[in-house]
Design a protein around this motif. Structure first.
Motif, PDB file in Angstrom:
ATOM      1  N   MET A  57       0.850  -1.183   0.000  1.00 33.68           N
ATOM      2  CA  MET A  57       0.000   0.000   0.000  1.00 33.68           C
ATOM      3  C   MET A  57       0.889   1.236   0.000  1.00 33.68           C
ATOM      4  N   ILE A  58       0.347   2.367  -0.436  1.00 32.28           N
ATOM      5  CA  ILE A  58       1.115   3.601  -0.340  1.00 32.28           C
ATOM      6  C   ILE A  58       1.046   4.116   1.094  1.00 32.28           C
ATOM      7  N   LEU A  59       2.024   4.955   1.463  1.00 28.37           N
ATOM      8  CA  LEU A  59       2.179   5.368   2.848  1.00 28.37           C
ATOM      9  C   LEU A  59       0.937   6.048   3.441  1.00 28.37           C
ATOM     10  N   PRO A  60       0.262   6.980   2.758  1.00 25.45           N
ATOM     11  CA  PRO A  60      -0.926   7.590   3.371  1.00 25.45           C
ATOM     12  C   PRO A  60      -2.005   6.577   3.731  1.00 25.45           C
ATOM     13  N   GLN A  61      -2.151   5.528   2.921  1.00 29.87           N
ATOM     14  CA  GLN A  61      -3.139   4.500   3.239  1.00 29.87           C
ATOM     15  C   GLN A  61      -2.747   3.739   4.502  1.00 29.87           C
ATOM     16  N   VAL A  62      -1.472   3.414   4.614  1.00 26.42           N
ATOM     17  CA  VAL A  62      -0.986   2.713   5.808  1.00 26.42           C
ATOM     18  C   VAL A  62      -1.125   3.607   7.038  1.00 26.42           C
ATOM     19  N   GLN A  63      -0.785   4.876   6.888  1.00 24.07           N
ATOM     20  CA  GLN A  63      -0.901   5.814   8.003  1.00 24.07           C
ATOM     21  C   GLN A  63      -2.355   5.977   8.445  1.00 24.07           C
ATOM     22  N   ALA A  64      -3.276   5.959   7.483  1.00 25.02           N
ATOM     23  CA  ALA A  64      -4.692   6.088   7.821  1.00 25.02           C
ATOM     24  C   ALA A  64      -5.171   4.890   8.636  1.00 25.02           C
ATOM     25  N   ILE A  65      -4.704   3.704   8.260  1.00 29.14           N
ATOM     26  CA  ILE A  65      -5.062   2.507   9.029  1.00 29.14           C
ATOM     27  C   ILE A  65      -4.549   2.627  10.460  1.00 29.14           C
ATOM     28  N   ARG A  66      -3.279   3.001  10.599  1.00 28.75           N
ATOM     29  CA  ARG A  66      -2.697   3.110  11.938  1.00 28.75           C
ATOM     30  C   ARG A  66      -3.385   4.203  12.757  1.00 28.75           C
ATOM     31  N   ASP A  67      -3.676   5.341  12.116  1.00 33.59           N
ATOM     32  CA  ASP A  67      -4.313   6.445  12.827  1.00 33.59           C
ATOM     33  C   ASP A  67      -5.712   6.056  13.301  1.00 33.59           C
ATOM     34  N   THR A  68      -6.413   5.282  12.484  1.00 39.48           N
ATOM     35  CA  THR A  68      -7.740   4.804  12.880  1.00 39.48           C
ATOM     36  C   THR A  68      -7.637   3.920  14.116  1.00 39.48           C
ATOM     37  N   LEU A  69      -6.664   3.027  14.113  1.00 33.27           N
ATOM     38  CA  LEU A  69      -6.476   2.145  15.264  1.00 33.27           C
ATOM     39  C   LEU A  69      -6.055   2.929  16.504  1.00 33.27           C
ATOM     40  N   ASP A  70      -5.218   3.951  16.308  1.00 29.34           N
ATOM     41  CA  ASP A  70      -4.807   4.781  17.435  1.00 29.34           C
ATOM     42  C   ASP A  70      -6.003   5.495  18.070  1.00 29.34           C
ATOM     43  N   ALA A  71      -7.038   5.731  17.283  1.00 27.77           N
ATOM     44  CA  ALA A  71      -8.247   6.387  17.796  1.00 27.77           C
ATOM     45  C   ALA A  71      -9.216   5.376  18.408  1.00 27.77           C
ATOM     46  N   ASP A  72      -8.791   4.116  18.504  1.00 28.88           N
ATOM     47  CA  ASP A  72      -9.650   3.034  19.001  1.00 28.88           C
ATOM     48  C   ASP A  72     -10.888   2.865  18.135  1.00 28.88           C
ATOM     49  N   ALA A  73     -10.744   3.167  16.853  1.00 30.00           N
ATOM     50  CA  ALA A  73     -11.815   2.977  15.883  1.00 30.00           C
ATOM     51  C   ALA A  73     -11.478   1.778  15.004  1.00 30.00           C
ATOM     52  N   ALA A  74     -12.394   1.428  14.118  1.00 31.00           N
ATOM     53  CA  ALA A  74     -12.194   0.307  13.208  1.00 31.00           C
ATOM     54  C   ALA A  74     -12.214   0.812  11.773  1.00 31.00           C
ATOM     55  N   CYS A  75     -11.510   0.109  10.891  1.00 33.42           N
ATOM     56  CA  CYS A  75     -11.520   0.519   9.489  1.00 33.42           C
ATOM     57  C   CYS A  75     -11.705  -0.689   8.586  1.00 33.42           C
ATOM     58  N   ILE A  76     -12.305  -0.421   7.437  1.00 32.86           N
ATOM     59  CA  ILE A  76     -12.461  -1.421   6.382  1.00 32.86           C
ATOM     60  C   ILE A  76     -11.790  -0.851   5.146  1.00 32.86           C
ATOM     61  N   VAL A  77     -10.906  -1.635   4.531  1.00 27.95           N
ATOM     62  CA  VAL A  77     -10.210  -1.217   3.319  1.00 27.95           C
ATOM     63  C   VAL A  77     -10.854  -1.927   2.137  1.00 27.95           C
ATOM     64  N   VAL A  78     -11.230  -1.139   1.114  1.00 27.58           N
ATOM     65  CA  VAL A  78     -11.990  -1.695   0.008  1.00 27.58           C
ATOM     66  C   VAL A  78     -11.602  -0.991  -1.287  1.00 27.58           C
ATOM     67  N   LYS A  79     -11.699  -1.700  -2.405  1.00 26.23           N
ATOM     68  CA  LYS A  79     -11.509  -1.068  -3.712  1.00 26.23           C
ATOM     69  C   LYS A  79     -12.786  -0.324  -4.100  1.00 26.23           C
ATOM     70  N   GLU A  80     -12.631   0.651  -4.997  1.00 21.90           N
ATOM     71  CA  GLU A  80     -13.795   1.447  -5.399  1.00 21.90           C
ATOM     72  C   GLU A  80     -14.859   0.594  -6.087  1.00 21.90           C
ATOM     73  N   THR A  81     -14.446  -0.498  -6.713  1.00 20.64           N
ATOM     74  CA  THR A  81     -15.399  -1.371  -7.390  1.00 20.64           C
ATOM     75  C   THR A  81     -16.239  -2.185  -6.416  1.00 20.64           C
ATOM     76  N   GLN A  82     -15.807  -2.252  -5.160  1.00 15.91           N
ATOM     77  CA  GLN A  82     -16.527  -3.022  -4.142  1.00 15.91           C
ATOM     78  C   GLN A  82     -17.290  -2.134  -3.177  1.00 15.91           C
ATOM     79  N   LEU A  83     -17.142  -0.824  -3.323  1.00 14.16           N
ATOM     80  CA  LEU A  83     -17.668   0.104  -2.313  1.00 14.16           C
ATOM     81  C   LEU A  83     -19.183   0.059  -2.208  1.00 14.16           C
ATOM     82  N   SER A  84     -19.868   0.086  -3.330  1.00 14.80           N
ATOM     83  CA  SER A  84     -21.328   0.112  -3.306  1.00 14.80           C
ATOM     84  C   SER A  84     -21.895  -1.110  -2.586  1.00 14.80           C
ATOM     85  N   ALA A  85     -21.377  -2.287  -2.914  1.00 10.63           N
ATOM     86  CA  ALA A  85     -21.847  -3.518  -2.277  1.00 10.63           C
ATOM     87  C   ALA A  85     -21.531  -3.508  -0.789  1.00 10.63           C
ATOM     88  N   LEU A  86     -20.370  -2.969  -0.426  1.00  8.65           N
ATOM     89  CA  LEU A  86     -19.999  -2.911   0.988  1.00  8.65           C
ATOM     90  C   LEU A  86     -20.976  -2.057   1.773  1.00  8.65           C
TER      91      LEU A  86
END
Length: 257
Positions: A57-86
């Protein structure tokens, strides 16, 4: 003796400790941890196309994952083609959606308007302390005219793909947006010019590989010479008509529009 030997061994540790105390402290800027509360759900939209690096992954994406976890939140990583179904399958509404700038137009049509939506580049510009400058700089791009020189600058060096954003996509978008015949030049890594007097605008990358001090230096080098300074994501949001929505989570900057 043993005591003397231990003193010698401890000296490097003591020096390291003192040097560490003198080093500049982080200024506490967050990518998104201050935008969500504990137990929030963040959806990160990350396209995997020809411009995506292989196997990572590129660095901003990795940083976003870590920052979300630091906030005690949860994240889902998805491609744009899967977003609507998600979004349809989720049992709750996401508290924030963050997307790659290059698919912002598509994602903004999929994500309902009541769900906060922004981009990695917008968040990175805020984290690096130049989002307001980037928005003001982007607003001035419409004044570009035939023959103007535009510097597209990246903070890192990487192998350019055939449809590279800095050398292919951005020049195309800016040419169509301004309707002007522009001259584009590029810089990468440490090759940012000190003299910018010949340029009509600077479009910089998000600066994920640069520290806060360096990106601030580059910004001030441009603004001190009254040259518009903006970044990739802000420009993409501008030319795709999604800038207003991407800034809604930052009311003070949104008012500038």
């Amino acid at each position: 003796d043993a005591v003397g030997t231990q003193d010698v061994l401890d000296q490097p540790r003591a020096i390291d400790h003192r040097l560490g105390a003198l080093a500049p402290k982080e200024d506490g800027r967050k990518l998104l941890a201050d935008l969500v509360c504990a137990d929030a759900l963040v959806v990160l939209v990350t396209p995997i196309d020809e411009s995506a690096p292989k196997g990572r992954m590129i660095l901003p994406q990795v940083q976003a994952i870590r920052d979300t976890l630091d906030a005690d939140a949860a994240c889902i990583v998805v491609k744009e083609t899967q977003l609507s179904a998600l979004l349809t399958s989720l049992g709750r509404t996401p508290d924030l959606v963050v997307t790659d700038s290059q698919v912002f137009g598509l994602v903004s049509r999929i994500v309902p308007p009541e769900i906060p939506l922004t981009s990695f580049s917008i968040l990175m510009a805020r984290c690096k302390g130049f989002l307001e400058t980037a928005v003001r700089g982007a607003a001035r791009l419409k004044t570009l005219k035939d023959g103007d020189r535009v510097l597209i600058s990246e903070g890192c060096t990487h192998h350019r793909q055939c449809n590279d954003i800095g050398t292919v996509k951005l020049p195309g978008w800016l040419t169509r947006y301004t309707g002007a015949q522009l001259t584009f030049e590029t810089s990468s890594g440490t090759g940012f010019p000190e003299d910018l007097s010949g340029f009509a605008a600077i479009v910089h990358c998000g600066g994920c590989m640069l520290n806060h001090r360096e990106i601030q230096y580059r910004m001030r080098t441009a603004t001190d010479q009254s040259i518009p300074f903006t970044n990739y994501g802000t420009v993409i949001a501008l030319v795709t008509g999604t800038l207003e929505r991407s800034l809604c989570i930052f009311p003070e900057i949104h008012k500038m529009l």
